[in-house]
Design an enzyme around this catalytic site. Sequence first.
Site, PDB file in Angstrom:
ATOM      1  CG  ASP A  18      62.426  67.572  23.901  1.00  0.00           C
ATOM      2  OD1 ASP A  18      63.311  67.442  23.388  1.00  0.00           O
ATOM      3  OD2 ASP A  18      61.693  68.478  23.634  1.00  0.00           O
ATOM      4  CG  ASN A  20      65.989  67.381  19.513  1.00  0.00           C
ATOM      5  OD1 ASN A  20      64.301  67.078  20.544  1.00  0.00           O
ATOM      6  ND2 ASN A  20      65.942  66.165  18.758  1.00  0.00           N
ATOM      7  CG  ASP A  22      62.436  67.293  19.072  1.00  0.00           C
ATOM      8  OD1 ASP A  22      61.902  67.057  20.174  1.00  0.00           O
ATOM      9  OD2 ASP A  22      62.836  66.296  17.947  1.00  0.00           O
ATOM     10  CG  ASP A  95      57.933  47.239  24.880  1.00  0.00           C
ATOM     11  OD1 ASP A  95      57.648  46.052  24.457  1.00  0.00           O
ATOM     12  OD2 ASP A  95      57.589  47.788  25.232  1.00  0.00           O
ATOM     13  CG  ASP A 197      53.843  44.333  22.155  1.00  0.00           C
ATOM     14  OD1 ASP A 197      53.193  45.301  23.374  1.00  0.00           O
ATOM     15  OD2 ASP A 197      53.896  44.315  21.464  1.00  0.00           O
ATOM     16  CD  GLU A 276      51.019  43.928  27.095  1.00  0.00           C
ATOM     17  OE1 GLU A 276      49.864  43.856  26.631  1.00  0.00           O
ATOM     18  OE2 GLU A 276      51.566  43.201  25.169  1.00  0.00           O
ATOM     19  CG  HIS A 333      52.746  51.571  27.354  1.00  0.00           C
ATOM     20  ND1 HIS A 333      52.727  50.543  28.332  1.00  0.00           N
ATOM     21  CD2 HIS A 333      52.345  51.562  25.990  1.00  0.00           C
ATOM     22  CE1 HIS A 333      52.671  49.442  27.535  1.00  0.00           C
ATOM     23  NE2 HIS A 333      52.157  49.431  25.886  1.00  0.00           N
ATOM     24  CG  ASP A 334      48.782  49.478  26.405  1.00  0.00           C
ATOM     25  OD1 ASP A 334      49.013  50.313  25.855  1.00  0.00           O
ATOM     26  OD2 ASP A 334      49.335  47.771  26.718  1.00  0.00           O
TER      27      ASP A 334
HETATM   28  C1  GLC Z   1      50.897  45.973  23.382  1.00  0.00           C
HETATM   29  C2  GLC Z   1      50.979  47.168  23.928  1.00  0.00           C
HETATM   30  C3  GLC Z   1      50.379  48.878  22.977  1.00  0.00           C
HETATM   31  C4  GLC Z   1      50.396  48.656  21.812  1.00  0.00           C
HETATM   32  C5  GLC Z   1      49.802  46.736  21.470  1.00  0.00           C
HETATM   33  C6  GLC Z   1      50.391  46.592  20.431  1.00  0.00           C
HETATM   34  O1  GLC Z   1      49.585  45.770  24.386  1.00  0.00           O
HETATM   35  O2  GLC Z   1      51.369  47.198  25.527  1.00  0.00           O
HETATM   36  O3  GLC Z   1      50.349  49.796  24.072  1.00  0.00           O
HETATM   37  O4  GLC Z   1      49.258  48.942  21.419  1.00  0.00           O
HETATM   38  O5  GLC Z   1      50.851  45.553  22.218  1.00  0.00           O
HETATM   39  O6  GLC Z   1      51.563  46.233  19.599  1.00  0.00           O
HETATM   40 CA    CA Z   2      63.674  65.805  21.396  1.00  0.00          CA
END
Ligand code: GLC
Ligand code: CA
Length: 560
Positions: A18, A20, A22, A95, A197, A276, A333-334
């Site tokens: 981060d 700035n 916030d 992405d 994605d 993905e 991230h999932d």
């Molecule tokens: C993919 C992403 C996930 C997102 C989903 C809908 O599976 O990795 O984070 O919620 O697509 O875009």
């Molecule tokens: Ca920021």
Amino acid sequence: MWWKNAVVYQIYPRSFADANGDGIGDIPGITSKLDYLKWLGVDVLWISPHYPSPQVDVGYDVADYTDVNPEYGSLDDFRTMLNEAHARGIRVILDMVLNHTSDLHRWFIDSKSSKDNPKRDWYVWKDPGKDGGTPNNWDSIFGGSAWEWDEATGQYYYHYFLKEQPDLNWRNPEVEKAMFDSMRFWLDMGVDGFRLDAIGTIFEDTGYPDHKSPYNAYDAIKAFWLGKEGDFDPEEVSQRFQWHFGLQQDLPEIHDLMKRMRQMIDEYDDRLLVGETSDLKYLGKGDNQLHAVFNFDLLAKNRLSPEIVRQNQQKWLVSVPHGAWFGNTLNNHDQSRTKTHYGDGVHDAELARVSAALMLTLSGTPYLYYGEEIGMKDYAVQSFDEVRDMVAAVYRRLMREDGRSDEQILKDLATFSRDRCRTPMQWDDAPNAGFSPADVQTWLPVHDSYAQGVNVAQQKQDETSLLHFFRTLIHLRKTTPALLEGSYAQIDPESSEYLAYLRQTDDQTCAVFINFTPDAQPVAYRFNGTKVLFSSGNRSSIDSVTIDLQPFEVLIVELL
Ligand code: GLC
Ligand code: CA
């Protein structure tokens, strides 16, 4: 094929740095950490969605494909980041969310405005079904019906994910053109490619027949959340998901679209499309669809064992078509973070090194997730107020309807909410872990492990840290042709305690040994006449034929 030999590092922009102050990560924050990433040795950054978005799905609900989320900075900030990354020899892939937009994207606002708006057909609109209800019984993978009623125009729209993520209608050529143009915008700027994605969900069966499955939306969301952790057996989970296939997922039309996308991107020199999906069909003949897909099979397991890894490498290496490739990954991230997911509660630190060694010595491009390199763990949300993953909100609603208590639901979310793996990167041991200034409330709480050595600054000082372990192996991989692009062959196919394999090019052969257990393991091999390239057991040379691998030892030797 730079993407084959690269080490990729996924950045979740909201949580990386981060600049700035916030409480929210941003693009200048990424720029400020490029020297760190260079030091670590990664070659490619994959940046999760950085576009303007109402953040209902933390950026995976895109409101404008050719701009930067103002919370994250400006297009100029983005250009600076890209140029600075390139100046350090680091590539950047973005992405690209193809299946759906945000419901606040201009296109959807227009589409929704009236039945005869020119953009009406850019999304999937249907009249009510015969009984006046939803057009059919399809469900959203995030829970509940896939259909959302629009009172003003008297039709339903389709959303495979959240209702704030309406599906685009890719059968309309204008949609394809608009999306390809968006991709060109970034390619023209110099971006090195895309992670695509949720590609499996782009087309639906146009007959819209009901699913014949006995499962309902409640079963589906339960399977989605609880499936991997033992409430269901894996066979049952996979059956529950099967009913999406062929109707809501993986329609054959997708492959012609992927071919057209490949042709488009091939107009540029040397860019990457990685999907993905674990489905090899997306690789086409190896030069006519995607460059690469993900090996998600390891991540679907709760524990790794030598057998699982052996079978997995075997499967991927025989099935990937020539000219295409695959990425290995243990978290994103999932998913649950590596250190939590593959830990056993006793040897988590050692098992995190085993996981790192796998990523960095197996065949397949390593895709690392920010924080993995310092051993960040899953965060357990403490209250409903802390939850930022809106899939959790759907879960709460459905589970309440089903009679599950709030207390129980919060317990579930503490384990399963995707917030668990999205907390701020831990840079040092100052309050807020150096992610944001100390007095700021960060968008998700900082995991308190930052104060116990799980931070970059401290681990950088300590040559025995996990961070140095990653860095050493990344550099070893990059400077050892056999590890980078060598073939793979098992050495001892029987052991369930340790994994042993050869990586081999014409000019170099390396042997890798990884002990998965807390016990010493005797291994016989012609070790005399090898050079030790790496040993977590601090060996510098070996002059016997048999050795005892130390507990959780990672040993890499070169055959001379
Ligand atoms: C993919 C992403 C996930 C997102 C989903 C809908 O599976 O990795 O984070 O919620 O697509 O875009
Ligand atoms: Ca920021």
